[in-house]
Design an enzyme around this catalytic site. Structure first.
Site, mmCIF file in Angstrom:
data_model
loop_
_atom_site.group_PDB
_atom_site.id
_atom_site.type_symbol
_atom_site.label_atom_id
_atom_site.label_comp_id
_atom_site.label_asym_id
_atom_site.label_seq_id
_atom_site.Cartn_x
_atom_site.Cartn_y
_atom_site.Cartn_z
ATOM 1 C CB CYS A 154 -0.899 0.016 1.227
ATOM 2 S SG CYS A 154 -1.855 -1.506 1.450
ATOM 3 N NE ARG A 198 4.129 2.028 -1.675
ATOM 4 C CZ ARG A 198 5.349 1.562 -1.447
ATOM 5 N NH1 ARG A 198 6.318 1.806 -2.298
ATOM 6 N NH2 ARG A 198 5.610 0.846 -0.367
ATOM 7 C CD1 TRP A 231 -2.266 -6.123 -2.646
ATOM 8 C CD2 TRP A 231 -2.764 -5.027 -4.521
ATOM 9 N NE1 TRP A 231 -2.418 -7.049 -3.636
ATOM 10 C CE2 TRP A 231 -2.723 -6.408 -4.805
ATOM 11 C CE3 TRP A 231 -3.066 -4.139 -5.546
ATOM 12 C CZ2 TRP A 231 -2.969 -6.919 -6.090
ATOM 13 C CZ3 TRP A 231 -3.308 -4.656 -6.810
ATOM 14 C CH2 TRP A 231 -3.253 -6.022 -7.076
ATOM 15 C CG ASN A 282 2.951 -0.714 2.909
ATOM 16 O OD1 ASN A 282 2.410 -1.700 2.441
ATOM 17 N ND2 ASN A 282 4.183 -0.351 2.583
ATOM 18 N N GLY A 283 1.552 -3.060 5.041
ATOM 19 C CA GLY A 283 2.216 -4.261 5.544
ATOM 20 C C GLY A 283 1.232 -5.253 6.110
ATOM 21 C CE LYS A 342 20.133 -11.880 -8.274
ATOM 22 N NZ LYS A 342 19.699 -12.738 -9.380
ATOM 23 C CD GLU A 388 22.862 -11.730 -12.578
ATOM 24 O OE1 GLU A 388 22.529 -11.769 -13.776
ATOM 25 O OE2 GLU A 388 22.060 -11.942 -11.651
ATOM 26 C CG HIS A 435 29.374 -37.902 -8.440
ATOM 27 N ND1 HIS A 435 29.482 -39.221 -8.833
ATOM 28 C CD2 HIS A 435 28.626 -37.909 -7.302
ATOM 29 C CE1 HIS A 435 28.817 -39.994 -7.991
ATOM 30 N NE2 HIS A 435 28.278 -39.213 -7.052
#
Length: 608
Positions: free
Chosen positions: A2, A27, A74, A98-99, A484, A487, A503
């Site tokens: 949110c 959001r 949201w 928010n959360g 990660k 790159e 192996h």
């Protein structure tokens, strides 16, 4: 995920709150609301749906007041109705949030003993009621909020306003971002810099655990232990249309730290927090119970998300899974079973090889589904059903928050498949859903290992080769860690199944070889730790990622132990991504590489 805003102003704030919310609508847009304080009363306007509905309501019923809070939602707990829309108010306090508050049920049980009853289905109302009870018991606003924050469990950003003080807002964050804006006789609060860009360029960012007392003249910031702290005031170059790095050096760092929030956002789409059940909103042209096989295809990190999901779908839904990188799958022309589902994972939804694989499967009569962040993308448009990951814009080339959002969505879908196929009982579904709901908090705690990881990364930056080991669903996480590191730091790294060590890869191990072992405590941890001892016997420098229970079983020869919280083995692969992301990031920073735009790479691979 949110969006919240607040203004302590010297002129009317209602329209300005709505203006700020418009820049946060990405959001959340299930509902919206604002509340202001005028002549000792908290008044609010709320509306279901997008912000235009709220604007229309305010035009018809204006709000006075020079202090206020606003929210664009949201939905997590409770349907996206006007009743459940924020701000939530009592006769003493107004709150936007928010959360996810994990322990809100326990809070409501406690509150009921004193006659405090909710009127909504949200977790947020428990916070408003708790602060109100603290005020009724004689606490001043600052103490009431401090007492309440110590009770909360979850990942959240909060803003409070109080009936008896027209010059006071209190804000708090744990695992979700908040910025404070400094104006001329006014102060502002927002989920990100974009919301505050029209008002001020002078910002400070609350750190995890911080809470702030905001008045017309400034802000007093305290940490989680209530000690007064200083947070730098920065000059932001953000315009209202820009994505901002906040107080982070790189977008990748910002996106790593957004994960408690973005995981919660993804969860809110797939999980009914009230019933603790998976609720798939999409209209699916198939029934999981009828599927003969699941075929997953993707590239890069998205492929590794699918590789973890293979373990979940086969174990919890007993659904056979094939997975391949799209660049190989598209040329194999594999035979596909009747009534099979083909699932394609792509952050951008434009990955050329994945799109080609999708078109092949569609031509073979498969059900076609996609898991994407961009629901208007080509892959989404050509799918029969689209599963969104909803993590917001990801700017860094190395995928971080998109990966954990993909894993969160895939875990939810695996539960849905398990229920539909009669593999999981209702009680087992609840147990797995609760594990998912606990993730934002666990991720916040895992981010607390950053200082230790920085020290390890400084040493790791001197290595020429690094080996990552994992077993079971940790094997794809080991491969992700290696990917990660490669790159963004350009150090050669390989991810291997721990059982394959003898192996071949063990021939590479010597005193100069760092070996990163991803082994949270589960039914396979003892076997993985046995492999680790084989490395130690050959002088390898072991960096172990585990939880406290796993650490207790470690023998001699470990150079470093990175502790992450103990969680259900179901969600442990998601949590284990956090330290491997931080390791790669800080190693690259020490190497001096371009973290957000590493050489030779692009965010969306739209050519073969």
């Amino acid at each position: 995920m949110c969006g919240i805003v607040g203004i302590v102003g010297n002129q009317p704030v209602a329209e300005r709150l709505v203006d700020a919310l418009k820049r946060l609508e990405y959001r959340g847009y299930d509902s919206a609301g604002v509340a202001t304080l005028a002549e000792g009363d908290i008044a609010r306007r709320r509306a279901e749906g997008k912000l235009g509905n709220l604007a229309q309501k305010l035009a018809a019923e204006p709000l006075a007041g020079t202090i206020g809070i606003g929210h664009t939602r949201w939905a997590t707990h409770g349907a996206p109705t006007e009743l459940n829309a924020h701000p939530h108010t009592t006769d003493r306090v107004g709150v936007v949030h928010n959360g996810i508050i994990e322990n809100y049920r326990d809070m409501l049980i406690d509150l009921a003993k004193d006659g405090y009853q909710p009127t909504t289905q949200t977790d947020t109302e428990a916070v408003a009621l708790w602060v109100s009870r603290e005020l009724a018991r004689g606490a001043q606003p600052e103490q009431a909020v401090s007492n309440t924050l110590k009770k909360l469990r979850g990942a959240f950003a909060l803003a409070f306003m109080f009936r008896d003080d027209e010059g006071l807002l209190i804000a708090a964050r744990h695992g979700a971002p908040l910025a404070i804006g400094y104006g001329n006789g006014e102060m502002y609060l927002g989920s990100d810099a974009m919301a505050l860009a029209p008002f001020t360029s002078r910002l400070s960012y609350l750190e995890d655990g911080d809470w702030a007392v905001i008045t017309h003249t400034g802000a007093t910031i305290r940490d989680a232990k209530d000690a007064i702290v200083e947070r730098d005031v920065q000059i932001s170059q953000t315009s209202a249309l820009m994505v901002d790095k906040g107080n982070h050096r790189h977008f990748m760092a910002k996106e790593i730290y957004e994960q408690p929030e973005t995981i919660g956002h993804t969860l809110s789409h797939y999980v009914d927090m009230g019933t603790e059940q998976v609720s798939v909103r999409e209209q699916m042209p198939f029934d999981f119970a009828d599927l003969s096989r699941l075929t997953i295809s993707a590239c890069g990190t998205a492929f590794l998300a699918g590789a973890v999901a293979k373990y979940w779908f086969e174990r919890y839904a007993r659904l056979p899974v094939d997975i391949d990188v799209a660049s190989e799958f598209r040329y194999r022309e594999p035979p596909l079973e009747k009534n099979g589902l083909s699932l394609f994972i792509s952050q951008s939804g434009e990955t050329a090889d994945t799109l080609a694989a999708l078109r092949y499967c569609a031509s073979q009569g498969q059900h076609v589904a996609s898991l994407v962040n961009t629901v208007e993308s080509t892959i989404a448009r050509e799918s029969h059903v689209v599963f969104p990951i909803l993590c917001g814009p990801e700017i860094g080339v190395a995928s971080t928050k998109a990966l954990t959002a993909q894993l969160t969505a895939l875990a939810s879908l695996a539960i849905a498949a398990g229920r539909a196929r009669g593999v999981l009982s209702a009680e087992q579904e609840t147990e797995l859903v609760r594990a998912l709901i606990s993730l934002p908090t666990a991720v916040s705690e895992a981010l607390g290992t950053e200082d230790q990881i920085m020290d390890i990364a400084k040493r790791l930056s001197k290595a020429k080769d690094v080996l990552y080991l994992g077993r079971g669903p940790m094997f794809p996480i080991a491969m992700e860690g290696a990917l990660k590191l490669k790159e963004i730091s350009y150090i050669h790294a390989e991810g291997y199944a721990a059982g394959e060590l003898k192996h071949g890869p063990i021939a590479l191990v010597d005193e100069a070889m760092p070996v990163i072992v991803v082994a949270p405590s589960d039914e396979l941890v003892d076997k993985t730790l046995s492999n680790m001892q084989e490395v130690a016997a050959r002088g390898g420098k072991i960096i172990l990622i585990t939880d406290p229970e796993g650490a207790q079983t470690v023998g001699q020869g470990v150079a470093d132990v990175i502790l992450i919280p103990h969680v259900s083995s179901f969600v442990a692969p998601i949590l284990a991504t956090i330290p491997v992301q931080l390791l790669a990031y800080h190693t690259a920073v020490f190497m001096g590489t371009d973290v957000d735009q590493p050489r030779n790479l692009a965010k969306s691979v739209t050519v073969e």
